[in-house]
Design a protein around this motif. Structure first.
Motif, PDB file in Angstrom:
ATOM      1  N   GLU A 128      -7.006  -1.482  10.637  1.00  0.00           N
ATOM      2  CA  GLU A 128      -6.739  -2.855  10.502  1.00  0.00           C
ATOM      3  C   GLU A 128      -5.456  -3.228   9.819  1.00  0.00           C
ATOM      4  O   GLU A 128      -4.662  -3.876  10.183  1.00  0.00           O
ATOM      5  CB  GLU A 128      -7.968  -3.730   9.717  1.00  0.00           C
ATOM      6  N   HIS A 129      -5.389  -2.547   8.827  1.00  0.00           N
ATOM      7  CA  HIS A 129      -3.987  -2.493   8.153  1.00  0.00           C
ATOM      8  C   HIS A 129      -2.804  -2.122   9.105  1.00  0.00           C
ATOM      9  O   HIS A 129      -1.709  -2.860   9.052  1.00  0.00           O
ATOM     10  CB  HIS A 129      -3.944  -1.357   6.950  1.00  0.00           C
ATOM     11  N   VAL A 130      -3.031  -0.880   9.848  1.00  0.00           N
ATOM     12  CA  VAL A 130      -1.853  -0.467  10.619  1.00  0.00           C
ATOM     13  C   VAL A 130      -1.881  -1.499  11.826  1.00  0.00           C
ATOM     14  O   VAL A 130      -0.844  -1.584  12.109  1.00  0.00           O
ATOM     15  CB  VAL A 130      -2.379   0.975  11.390  1.00  0.00           C
ATOM     16  N   ALA A 131      -2.910  -1.951  12.237  1.00  0.00           N
ATOM     17  CA  ALA A 131      -2.912  -3.096  13.744  1.00  0.00           C
ATOM     18  C   ALA A 131      -1.720  -4.196  13.225  1.00  0.00           C
ATOM     19  O   ALA A 131      -1.224  -4.789  13.990  1.00  0.00           O
ATOM     20  CB  ALA A 131      -4.222  -3.499  14.195  1.00  0.00           C
ATOM     21  N   ARG A 132      -2.052  -4.535  11.631  1.00  0.00           N
ATOM     22  CA  ARG A 132      -1.352  -5.877  11.536  1.00  0.00           C
ATOM     23  C   ARG A 132       0.031  -5.408  11.220  1.00  0.00           C
ATOM     24  O   ARG A 132       0.927  -6.255  11.402  1.00  0.00           O
ATOM     25  CB  ARG A 132      -2.141  -6.371  10.174  1.00  0.00           C
ATOM     26  N   TRP A 133       0.438  -4.302  10.422  1.00  0.00           N
ATOM     27  CA  TRP A 133       1.782  -4.214  10.003  1.00  0.00           C
ATOM     28  C   TRP A 133       2.520  -3.185  10.465  1.00  0.00           C
ATOM     29  O   TRP A 133       3.866  -2.937  10.549  1.00  0.00           O
ATOM     30  CB  TRP A 133       1.710  -3.821   8.349  1.00  0.00           C
ATOM     31  N   VAL A 172      -7.604   9.085  10.216  1.00  0.00           N
ATOM     32  CA  VAL A 172      -8.476   8.130   9.370  1.00  0.00           C
ATOM     33  C   VAL A 172      -9.918   8.599   9.475  1.00  0.00           C
ATOM     34  O   VAL A 172     -10.125   9.493  10.523  1.00  0.00           O
ATOM     35  CB  VAL A 172      -8.405   6.631   9.884  1.00  0.00           C
ATOM     36  N   GLY A 173     -10.558   8.492   8.295  1.00  0.00           N
ATOM     37  CA  GLY A 173     -11.915   9.051   8.389  1.00  0.00           C
ATOM     38  C   GLY A 173     -12.710   7.918   7.407  1.00  0.00           C
ATOM     39  O   GLY A 173     -13.478   7.040   7.803  1.00  0.00           O
ATOM     40  N   TYR A 174     -12.777   8.187   6.302  1.00  0.00           N
ATOM     41  CA  TYR A 174     -13.308   7.423   5.038  1.00  0.00           C
ATOM     42  C   TYR A 174     -12.868   5.932   5.143  1.00  0.00           C
ATOM     43  O   TYR A 174     -11.774   5.714   5.016  1.00  0.00           O
ATOM     44  CB  TYR A 174     -13.331   7.954   3.921  1.00  0.00           C
ATOM     45  N   ARG A 175     -14.057   4.915   5.341  1.00  0.00           N
ATOM     46  CA  ARG A 175     -13.506   3.583   5.431  1.00  0.00           C
ATOM     47  C   ARG A 175     -12.389   3.358   6.532  1.00  0.00           C
ATOM     48  O   ARG A 175     -11.413   2.688   6.095  1.00  0.00           O
ATOM     49  CB  ARG A 175     -13.270   2.797   4.256  1.00  0.00           C
ATOM     50  N   GLU A 176     -12.525   3.945   7.678  1.00  0.00           N
ATOM     51  CA  GLU A 176     -11.528   3.842   8.444  1.00  0.00           C
ATOM     52  C   GLU A 176     -10.982   2.433   9.033  1.00  0.00           C
ATOM     53  O   GLU A 176      -9.857   2.202   9.316  1.00  0.00           O
ATOM     54  CB  GLU A 176     -11.713   4.591   9.818  1.00  0.00           C
ATOM     55  N   THR A 215       0.834  -1.164   0.138  1.00  0.00           N
ATOM     56  CA  THR A 215      -0.118  -0.058  -0.037  1.00  0.00           C
ATOM     57  C   THR A 215       0.891   1.377  -0.117  1.00  0.00           C
ATOM     58  O   THR A 215       1.979   1.244   0.392  1.00  0.00           O
ATOM     59  CB  THR A 215      -0.913   0.214   1.382  1.00  0.00           C
ATOM     60  N   ILE A 216       0.315   2.225  -0.312  1.00  0.00           N
ATOM     61  CA  ILE A 216       0.966   3.586  -0.718  1.00  0.00           C
ATOM     62  C   ILE A 216       1.424   4.008   0.899  1.00  0.00           C
ATOM     63  O   ILE A 216       2.255   4.633   1.187  1.00  0.00           O
ATOM     64  CB  ILE A 216       0.304   4.689  -1.234  1.00  0.00           C
ATOM     65  N   LEU A 217       0.388   3.600   1.711  1.00  0.00           N
ATOM     66  CA  LEU A 217       0.547   3.922   3.454  1.00  0.00           C
ATOM     67  C   LEU A 217       1.568   3.403   3.908  1.00  0.00           C
ATOM     68  O   LEU A 217       2.512   3.862   4.659  1.00  0.00           O
ATOM     69  CB  LEU A 217      -0.760   3.478   4.147  1.00  0.00           C
ATOM     70  N   SER A 218       2.047   1.937   3.523  1.00  0.00           N
ATOM     71  CA  SER A 218       3.065   1.194   4.128  1.00  0.00           C
ATOM     72  C   SER A 218       4.085   1.852   3.577  1.00  0.00           C
ATOM     73  O   SER A 218       5.514   1.800   4.363  1.00  0.00           O
ATOM     74  CB  SER A 218       2.907  -0.241   3.650  1.00  0.00           C
ATOM     75  N   ARG A 219       4.237   2.285   2.198  1.00  0.00           N
ATOM     76  CA  ARG A 219       5.382   2.756   1.708  1.00  0.00           C
ATOM     77  C   ARG A 219       5.874   3.994   2.142  1.00  0.00           C
ATOM     78  O   ARG A 219       7.121   4.287   2.712  1.00  0.00           O
ATOM     79  CB  ARG A 219       5.367   2.928   0.096  1.00  0.00           C
ATOM     80  N   LEU A 220       4.849   4.845   2.697  1.00  0.00           N
ATOM     81  CA  LEU A 220       5.114   6.081   3.499  1.00  0.00           C
ATOM     82  C   LEU A 220       5.611   5.787   4.618  1.00  0.00           C
ATOM     83  O   LEU A 220       6.489   6.401   5.289  1.00  0.00           O
ATOM     84  CB  LEU A 220       3.673   6.947   3.379  1.00  0.00           C
ATOM     85  N   ILE A 221       4.877   4.814   5.591  1.00  0.00           N
ATOM     86  CA  ILE A 221       5.709   4.621   6.972  1.00  0.00           C
ATOM     87  C   ILE A 221       6.693   4.240   6.698  1.00  0.00           C
ATOM     88  O   ILE A 221       7.431   4.598   7.616  1.00  0.00           O
ATOM     89  CB  ILE A 221       4.360   3.875   7.605  1.00  0.00           C
ATOM     90  N   GLU A 222       6.978   3.390   6.011  1.00  0.00           N
ATOM     91  CA  GLU A 222       8.423   2.598   6.053  1.00  0.00           C
ATOM     92  C   GLU A 222       9.508   3.785   5.485  1.00  0.00           C
ATOM     93  O   GLU A 222      10.788   3.926   5.755  1.00  0.00           O
ATOM     94  CB  GLU A 222       8.719   1.619   4.897  1.00  0.00           C
ATOM     95  N   THR A 223       9.142   5.093   4.685  1.00  0.00           N
ATOM     96  CA  THR A 223      10.087   5.960   4.388  1.00  0.00           C
ATOM     97  C   THR A 223      10.382   6.849   5.688  1.00  0.00           C
ATOM     98  O   THR A 223      11.393   7.342   5.959  1.00  0.00           O
ATOM     99  CB  THR A 223       9.389   6.989   3.206  1.00  0.00           C
ATOM    100  N   ILE A 224       9.131   7.031   6.489  1.00  0.00           N
ATOM    101  CA  ILE A 224       9.137   8.175   7.485  1.00  0.00           C
ATOM    102  C   ILE A 224       9.896   7.471   8.633  1.00  0.00           C
ATOM    103  O   ILE A 224      10.718   8.075   9.338  1.00  0.00           O
ATOM    104  CB  ILE A 224       7.636   8.515   8.124  1.00  0.00           C
ATOM    105  N   GLU A 225       9.354   6.425   9.068  1.00  0.00           N
ATOM    106  CA  GLU A 225      10.081   5.604  10.440  1.00  0.00           C
ATOM    107  C   GLU A 225      11.306   5.865  10.748  1.00  0.00           C
ATOM    108  O   GLU A 225      11.738   5.986  11.716  1.00  0.00           O
ATOM    109  CB  GLU A 225       9.633   4.063  10.209  1.00  0.00           C
TER     110      GLU A 225
END
Lengths: 200, 221
Positions: free
Chosen positions: B62-67, B53-57, B33-43
């Motif tokens: 769930e994605h963040v809880a898992r990864w 989060v808002g839309y389809r939070e 996911t774009i989010l995972s790529r972004l987090i891995e860049t920032i971390e």
């Protein structure tokens, strides 16, 4: 501004659930697990569930319960956070005072709990805590201007809603959808939670 | 010198120009996911990450809880009636000092992001820009201050220029408080501001998605 920190106990400050641990001891782990699951999902009220659990687990002698509870592991980060500001921290739990007293002593902060007493060898339930009421009392009677609450289940919803800032915490298992829906933040790690609490 | 203490990723919006029924941050590029790529860049370079989060939070949580269990989720249940700046202000709560605010639909080169973070520590407010590539961009007019440094003089929807606003900015954690309108509009009264050229790709349209895939391949190649 004086801030109170309210923590759910089971699965939030403790890294394993207390009642299931007691249940395993009595060989009724699966029965209690079922009850816990339908309670967490909000299918039966917390009050009904607590009455049933008291009836079932009340058969285990209280000293034995205390021995089991003494072994329950705590989230080290949360335990330290509470120890460092014990005047401002509260355990807010539907669990029974008569069972969890040793755990409350270990944590060393004030608490709001459900209440039960022994009548001979029979456990009698006196009062079941509404966690929203606990938050109201901390605000009105104890003079805290801001309240931050941390919880994970359906019975934490009134506490999370009543607080100024609500945290759904998934340290052990994911918080229920209802707890998430009542929260401002969702956090999955005790160390991160404490760093956030300190900064807010 | 004030090191960056947190990053706020705004991932609450509908992403209506793409209309895929997913928050844009949840789009996968090369099985991630774009989010995972972004987090891995920032971390590696920022101690705390908040994702709004808002839309389809539930998908993002769930994605963040898992990864990404160290990432903090901040909920904006009013995402339908609030804008990105509002989400960013909410997201910055609990970050004590200097904060990077960014959109959740960006793929950023890790090297250029690290350089941005290093410069952000030495700059009160640092605005991310990138080579102009999209039609609906917010363009920025800049001037050079030295061989390395340049400043933004103006944001403009009309006047095409070499650079566009990258939807990344660093500043104090209250930078987005009391904002109405777009994030860049909040920066407008403060101009001129130091700029930093980021190497990134933003996903707004289906065309952007193809371009971002190619960009991601170049990064990993």
């Amino acid at each position: 501004m004086r801030t109170a920190y309210c923590f759910d106990l089971d699965g939030t400050v403790t890294t394993t659930e207390i009642l299931p641990s007691i249940a395993s001891e009595a060989g009724i782990a699966e029965e209690i697990a079922t009850l816990t699951r339908i309670t967490m999902d909000g299918l039966i009220s917390f009050t009904d569930s607590m009455r049933l659990r008291t009836l079932i687990l009340g058969q285990i002698p209280v000293p034995r319960v205390h021995e089991i509870i003494a072994q329950i592991p705590l989230d080290a980060h949360l335990q330290r956070f509470i120890a460092e500001r014990s005047d401002d921290c509260f355990i807010v739990t539907g669990n029974l005072d008569i069972w969890i007293q040793p755990l409350l002593d270990r944590l060393g902060c004030r608490s709001f709990t459900s209440n039960a007493r022994l009548n001979g060898s029979r456990l009698v339930l006196d009062h079941i805590l509404d966690k929203g009421d606990a938050v109201k009392r901390i605000r009105s009677e104890l003079g805290f201007e801001r309240i931050i609450a941390v919880g994970d289940g359906a019975n934490d919803v009134p506490m999370l809603r009543e607080a100024d800032i609500g945290m759904a915490f998934g340290g052990v298992h994911s918080p229920t959808a209802s707890a998430v829906g009542a929260a401002d933040f969702v956090v999955h790690n005790g160390e991160v939670l404490c760093s956030l609490l300190k900064a807010l | 010198m004030q090191p960056v203490e947190g990053a706020v990723i705004a991932a609450a919006g509908l992403g209506s120009r793409l209309g895929l029924g997913l928050p844009k941050a949840m789009l996968e590029i090369g099985n991630k996911t774009i989010l995972s790529r972004l987090i891995e860049t920032i971390e590696p370079v920022v101690p705390r990450i908040h994702v709004v989060v808002g839309y389809r939070e539930e998908l993002v949580i769930e994605h963040v809880a898992r990864w990404h269990r160290n990432v903090v989720i901040v909920r904006n249940p009013d995402y339908r009636t609030t804008n990105t700046a509002w989400s960013m202000a909410m997201g910055a709560r609990g970050i004590p000092g200097k904060t990077i605010f960014m959109d959740g639909d960006l793929v950023i080169s890790p090297e250029s992001f690290s350089a941005f973070v290093a410069k952000a520590a030495r700059t009160d407010v640092l605005v991310g820009v990138t080579r102009a590539s999209s039609e609906q961009a917010v363009f920025v007019r800049t001037h050079a201050r030295s061989a390395e440094d340049f400043e933004i003089d103006e944001f403009s929807r009309e006047a095409r220029s070499e650079y566009e606003w990258a939807n990344v900015v660093s500043g104090p954690s209250n930078l987005m408080d009391k904002v109405s309108g777009y994030v860049y509009e909040q920066l407008q009264p403060r101009l001129p501001l130091p700029a930093f050229a980021l190497e990134l790709s933003e996903v707004d349209t289906a065309e952007d998605l193809d371009r971002t895939r190619a960009f991601t391949q170049r990064l990993s190649g």
